[in-house]
Write an enzyme that holds these catalytic residues in place. Sequence first.
Site, PDB file in Angstrom:
ATOM      1  N   CYS A  13      -7.165   2.025   5.696  1.00  0.00           N
ATOM      2  CA  CYS A  13      -6.593   1.486   4.467  1.00  0.00           C
ATOM      3  C   CYS A  13      -5.070   1.367   4.608  1.00  0.00           C
ATOM      4  O   CYS A  13      -4.498   1.764   5.633  1.00  0.00           O
ATOM      5  CB  CYS A  13      -6.960   2.383   3.277  1.00  0.00           C
ATOM      6  SG  CYS A  13      -6.062   3.937   3.262  1.00  0.00           S
ATOM      7  N   CYS A  53      -3.415   4.830   5.233  1.00  0.00           N
ATOM      8  CA  CYS A  53      -3.648   5.369   6.578  1.00  0.00           C
ATOM      9  C   CYS A  53      -2.969   4.520   7.643  1.00  0.00           C
ATOM     10  O   CYS A  53      -2.457   5.056   8.631  1.00  0.00           O
ATOM     11  CB  CYS A  53      -5.137   5.489   6.857  1.00  0.00           C
ATOM     12  SG  CYS A  53      -5.928   6.747   5.839  1.00  0.00           S
ATOM     13  N   HIS A  73      -8.456  11.080   3.501  1.00  0.00           N
ATOM     14  CA  HIS A  73      -9.237  10.089   4.253  1.00  0.00           C
ATOM     15  C   HIS A  73      -9.479  10.643   5.659  1.00  0.00           C
ATOM     16  O   HIS A  73      -8.735  11.505   6.134  1.00  0.00           O
ATOM     17  CB  HIS A  73      -8.468   8.773   4.335  1.00  0.00           C
ATOM     18  CG  HIS A  73      -8.401   8.034   3.031  1.00  0.00           C
ATOM     19  ND1 HIS A  73      -7.892   6.765   2.918  1.00  0.00           N
ATOM     20  CD2 HIS A  73      -8.809   8.394   1.787  1.00  0.00           C
ATOM     21  CE1 HIS A  73      -7.971   6.363   1.659  1.00  0.00           C
ATOM     22  NE2 HIS A  73      -8.518   7.335   0.949  1.00  0.00           N
ATOM     23  N   GLU A  81      -8.871   9.533   8.548  1.00  0.00           N
ATOM     24  CA  GLU A  81      -7.743   9.413   9.482  1.00  0.00           C
ATOM     25  C   GLU A  81      -6.721  10.517   9.242  1.00  0.00           C
ATOM     26  O   GLU A  81      -6.129  11.057  10.194  1.00  0.00           O
ATOM     27  CB  GLU A  81      -7.047   8.053   9.311  1.00  0.00           C
ATOM     28  CG  GLU A  81      -7.928   6.849   9.626  1.00  0.00           C
ATOM     29  CD  GLU A  81      -8.639   6.309   8.372  1.00  0.00           C
ATOM     30  OE1 GLU A  81      -9.046   7.102   7.509  1.00  0.00           O
ATOM     31  OE2 GLU A  81      -8.785   5.074   8.289  1.00  0.00           O
TER      32      GLU A  81
HETATM   33 ZN   LIG Z   1      -7.229   5.582   4.389  1.00  0.00          ZN
END
Ligand SMILES: [Zn+2]
Length: 166
Positions: free
Chosen positions: A82, A85, A46, A48
Amino acid sequence: MEEAMQMAKEALENVEVPVGCLLVYNNEVVGKGRNEVNQTKNATRHAEMVAIDQALAWCRRGGWSPGAVLGRAVLFVTVEPCIMCAAALRLVKIPLVVYGCQNERFGGCGSVLDIASADLPNTGRPFQCIPGYRAEEAVEMLKNFYKQENPNAPKSKVRKKECQKS
Ligand SMILES: [Zn+2]
């Protein structure tokens, strides 16, 4: 946030979930990332996570303590982080996250779970959120992505829409 939006657009153009982010420490961008799950075939990449890895590399290069840098960094991200993260952000102790739209599927800052401010004494530190910054643009990109995610859907449709807007 403008740069994070640009990175999200780049992700969309590369058929990735359109999320872009920047980590800023002391007025300097120390890490940035966009979602690269499909490109790397790694579900954890992701935006992040990419940005955190870059910031850690930045710390190593400069001989900075990651704790001191990330503990004072601000994350600017186009979509609510999410659950995964949000937990990672707690563990590296980033104190503040400015984000765009909600992440209704996987959000870890309130939408599905509130990892950001949960009482989890063994999982880093809670962090503050400033949500809603340019949320309309961010959610529009997500909608475009989920429309084109079907491999049978022509990619050109999304491009056309982007052109019409500008
Ligand atoms: Zn994430």
